[in-house]
Scaffold this motif. Structure first.
Motif, short mmCIF file in Angstrom:
data_model
loop_
_atom_site.label_atom_id
_atom_site.label_comp_id
_atom_site.label_asym_id
_atom_site.label_seq_id
_atom_site.Cartn_x
_atom_site.Cartn_y
_atom_site.Cartn_z
N PRO A 1 0.81 -1.22 0.00
CA PRO A 1 0.00 0.00 0.00
C PRO A 1 0.85 1.27 0.00
O PRO A 1 0.89 2.03 0.97
CB PRO A 1 -0.83 -0.13 1.28
N ALA A 2 1.54 1.50 -1.13
CA ALA A 2 2.43 2.65 -1.27
C ALA A 2 1.72 3.73 -2.08
O ALA A 2 1.65 3.65 -3.32
CB ALA A 2 3.72 2.22 -1.95
N GLU A 3 1.17 4.70 -1.40
CA GLU A 3 0.41 5.78 -2.04
C GLU A 3 1.30 7.03 -2.10
O GLU A 3 1.58 7.64 -1.06
CB GLU A 3 -0.85 6.07 -1.22
N PRO A 4 1.78 7.41 -3.29
CA PRO A 4 2.73 8.52 -3.39
C PRO A 4 2.15 9.84 -2.87
O PRO A 4 1.15 10.33 -3.39
CB PRO A 4 3.00 8.60 -4.90
N PRO A 5 2.78 10.44 -1.87
CA PRO A 5 2.28 11.70 -1.32
C PRO A 5 2.20 12.82 -2.36
O PRO A 5 1.28 13.65 -2.32
CB PRO A 5 3.30 12.04 -0.22
N ALA A 6 3.14 12.84 -3.31
CA ALA A 6 3.15 13.91 -4.31
C ALA A 6 1.89 13.87 -5.17
O ALA A 6 1.35 14.92 -5.56
CB ALA A 6 4.39 13.80 -5.19
N VAL A 7 1.41 12.67 -5.48
CA VAL A 7 0.20 12.55 -6.29
C VAL A 7 -1.02 13.03 -5.50
O VAL A 7 -1.88 13.75 -6.03
CB VAL A 7 0.00 11.11 -6.77
N MET A 8 -1.09 12.66 -4.22
CA MET A 8 -2.22 13.11 -3.42
C MET A 8 -2.19 14.62 -3.24
O MET A 8 -3.24 15.27 -3.23
CB MET A 8 -2.20 12.41 -2.05
N GLU B 1 5.44 -10.32 -7.41
CA GLU B 1 4.99 -9.21 -8.23
C GLU B 1 4.20 -8.23 -7.36
O GLU B 1 3.30 -8.64 -6.62
CB GLU B 1 4.10 -9.75 -9.36
N VAL B 2 4.56 -6.95 -7.43
CA VAL B 2 3.88 -5.95 -6.62
C VAL B 2 3.54 -4.74 -7.50
O VAL B 2 4.26 -4.45 -8.46
CB VAL B 2 4.76 -5.48 -5.43
N PRO B 3 2.45 -4.04 -7.20
CA PRO B 3 2.16 -2.82 -7.96
C PRO B 3 3.18 -1.73 -7.63
O PRO B 3 3.76 -1.71 -6.55
CB PRO B 3 0.76 -2.43 -7.48
N ASP B 4 3.40 -0.83 -8.59
CA ASP B 4 4.33 0.27 -8.35
C ASP B 4 3.77 1.29 -7.37
O ASP B 4 4.51 1.90 -6.61
CB ASP B 4 4.67 0.95 -9.68
N GLN B 5 2.46 1.46 -7.41
CA GLN B 5 1.80 2.35 -6.46
C GLN B 5 0.36 1.89 -6.26
O GLN B 5 -0.21 1.24 -7.14
CB GLN B 5 1.83 3.82 -6.90
N VAL B 6 -0.17 2.24 -5.10
CA VAL B 6 -1.53 1.83 -4.73
C VAL B 6 -2.27 3.04 -4.18
O VAL B 6 -1.72 3.80 -3.36
CB VAL B 6 -1.49 0.71 -3.66
N PHE B 7 -3.50 3.23 -4.62
CA PHE B 7 -4.31 4.35 -4.12
C PHE B 7 -5.58 3.82 -3.47
O PHE B 7 -6.17 2.85 -3.92
CB PHE B 7 -4.66 5.31 -5.26
N GLY B 8 -5.99 4.49 -2.40
CA GLY B 8 -7.16 4.09 -1.64
C GLY B 8 -6.99 4.33 -0.15
O GLY B 8 -7.91 4.12 0.63
N ILE B 9 -5.79 4.75 0.26
CA ILE B 9 -5.52 4.97 1.68
C ILE B 9 -6.11 6.30 2.14
O ILE B 9 -6.92 6.35 3.07
CB ILE B 9 -4.00 4.92 1.95
N LYS B 10 -5.73 7.36 1.50
CA LYS B 10 -6.21 8.69 1.88
C LYS B 10 -7.72 8.79 1.71
O LYS B 10 -8.39 9.44 2.51
CB LYS B 10 -5.51 9.74 1.02
N GLY C 1 3.96 3.00 -14.76
CA GLY C 1 3.99 1.72 -14.10
C GLY C 1 2.61 1.18 -13.79
O GLY C 1 1.59 1.67 -14.27
N ARG C 2 2.57 0.14 -12.94
CA ARG C 2 1.33 -0.52 -12.59
C ARG C 2 0.74 0.13 -11.34
O ARG C 2 1.38 0.22 -10.30
CB ARG C 2 1.57 -2.01 -12.34
N THR C 3 -0.51 0.55 -11.44
CA THR C 3 -1.23 1.19 -10.34
C THR C 3 -2.43 0.34 -9.94
O THR C 3 -3.19 -0.11 -10.80
CB THR C 3 -1.74 2.59 -10.74
N GLU C 4 -2.59 0.11 -8.65
CA GLU C 4 -3.81 -0.52 -8.14
C GLU C 4 -4.63 0.55 -7.42
O GLU C 4 -4.11 1.29 -6.59
CB GLU C 4 -3.49 -1.65 -7.17
N ILE C 5 -5.91 0.63 -7.75
CA ILE C 5 -6.86 1.49 -7.05
C ILE C 5 -7.84 0.56 -6.36
O ILE C 5 -8.61 -0.14 -7.02
CB ILE C 5 -7.58 2.44 -8.02
N TYR C 6 -7.81 0.54 -5.02
CA TYR C 6 -8.68 -0.40 -4.32
C TYR C 6 -9.90 0.32 -3.75
O TYR C 6 -9.85 1.51 -3.40
CB TYR C 6 -7.93 -1.18 -3.25
N THR C 7 -11.00 -0.41 -3.70
CA THR C 7 -12.29 0.16 -3.32
C THR C 7 -13.00 -0.76 -2.33
O THR C 7 -12.56 -1.88 -2.08
CB THR C 7 -13.18 0.34 -4.56
N HIS C 8 -14.11 -0.26 -1.80
CA HIS C 8 -14.96 -1.04 -0.89
C HIS C 8 -16.41 -0.92 -1.38
O HIS C 8 -17.23 -0.24 -0.77
CB HIS C 8 -14.84 -0.50 0.54
#
Length: 257
Positions: free
Chosen positions: A158-165, A194-203, A223-230
Motif C-alpha cells: 500500500p504505497a500511495e505517493p504523497p506527491a500525487v495526493m 509481483e507488486v504494484p508500483d503504487q496503490v491508491f485508496g488509503i487517503k 507503471g502498474r497502479t492498483e486502485i482499491y475500493t470497498h
C-alpha cells in the motif's frame, strides 16, 4: 506505460458487497477482489467468483477488526471470546511483535486462512491484508512464508505517493509521508513477488468516488497502479456498524461504466 487495476476489498463480508463485486466485474472496470475467508458471506462470494472467469481473486488476510478462522479457543491471546480480532491495531501489533504465544497463534491463523482459500478451489491470484496489517514486519514475514507454500505470486504494497495526493489537492501529513517510506520495508520482504508500483485508496479509504477517480487518473505515475475500493450495492446493517462513514454505494457506482 501505465496499467491501472481496479480492485475490491472485503469480498465475502456481506452479500451486498458480493453483489457489487459481481456487477462491477460484469458491467464495469473491476478485475480483482480480495476474499475474507472467515467472513459471514464467504461461501456466497466463492460461488459468485467461480462464475466470473474475468475476476482475479486473492486472499484478504484478516488479523485485526474481523472474524478469525480458528476461533478464540485456538487463539486465546489474540482474539476476544467471540473469536474476533480487536479493533486496536496498535495493541495487536505490539502483541504480534513481542509475545511468543501471540506469534504462535498468529502463524497458525495465517496458515489456516491460506489453507481455507486453497480449499475453495479458486486460483490464488494475490494476497493483501485487512487494514494493511501486513505492513507489520512480523505479519509480513509469516504471510509471505505461508503464501509461498500456496503458490503466492503477487502482493499488494500500500504505497500511495504523497506527491500525487498533493496534486489532487489533498493535505499530505507527516504521517502520510512516514507510511509511504515504511512501505519500502515490505517491498524488501516481498522480493521475488509481483507488486504494484503504487496503490491508491488509503487517503480516500471508503470514499473512492467517481469524481475522485476522475481527478486521480490523469495524475497517475508510470507503471502498474492498483486502485482499491470497498463497493456494496446497499449499506446493510453490518456495513453501517463496521464502517459507519464509508460510501460503499458511491464506490460501487464509480466502478461501473
Amino acid at each position: 506505460m501505465r496499467e491501472v487495476i481496479f480492485s475490491a476489498d472485503d469480498f465475502g463480508l456481506t452479500e451486498s458487497v458480493n453483489e457489487a463485486v459481481e456487477q462491477a466485474n460484469r458491467q464495469g472496470r473491476l478485475t480483482q477482489a480480495s476474499l475474507m475467508v472467515a467472513a459471514p458471506a464467504a461461501a456466497d462470494a466463492v460461488r459468485r467468483a467461480k462464475a466470473l472467469p474475468g475476476l482475479n481473486v486473492g486472499l484478504h488476510l484478516v488479523l485485526v477488526d474481523g472474524d478469525s478462522l480458528l476461533g478464540h479457543e485456538r487463539l486465546p491471546h489474540i482474539t476476544g471470546p467471540d473469536g474476533r480480532f480487536s479493533t486496536d491495531q496498535a495493541g495487536l501489533g505490539v502483541k504480534y511483535f513481542f509475545s511468543p504465544a501471540a506469534r504462535r497463534e498468529l502463524r497458525a491463523e495465517i496458515e489456516a486462512q491460506f489453507a481455507a482459500f486453497a480449499a475453495t478451489g479458486l486460483p490464488l491470484h494475490h494476497a493483501d491484508a485487512h487494514k494493511h496489517m501486513h505492513l507489520h514486519p512480523t505479519v509480513a514475514r509469516m504471510m509471505i512464508e505461508a503464501g509461498r507454500k500456496h503458490g503466492l505470486k503477487r502482493l499488494r504494497i500500500p504505497a500511495e505517493p504523497p506527491a500525487v495526493m498533493a496534486a489532487c489537492g489533498e493535505t499530505v501529513s507527516f504521517g502520510d509521508r512516514a507510511l509511504y517510506a515504511w512501505t519500502r520495508l515490505l517491498r524488501l520482504q516481498a522480493r521475488g513477488l509481483e507488486v504494484p508500483d503504487q496503490v491508491f485508496g488509503i487517503k480516500w479509504s471508503g470514499h473512492m468516488t467517481r469524481e475522485r477517480i476522475k481527478k486521480l487518473l490523469p495524475l497517475l505515475p508510470e507503471g502498474r497502479t492498483e486502485i482499491y475500493t470497498h463497493p456494496a450495492t446497499a449499506r446493510d446493517d453490518a456495513l453501517v456498524k463496521l464502517m459507519p462513514d464509508y460510501e460503499h454505494v458511491a464506490e460501487f457506482e464509480a466502478l461501473l461504466k
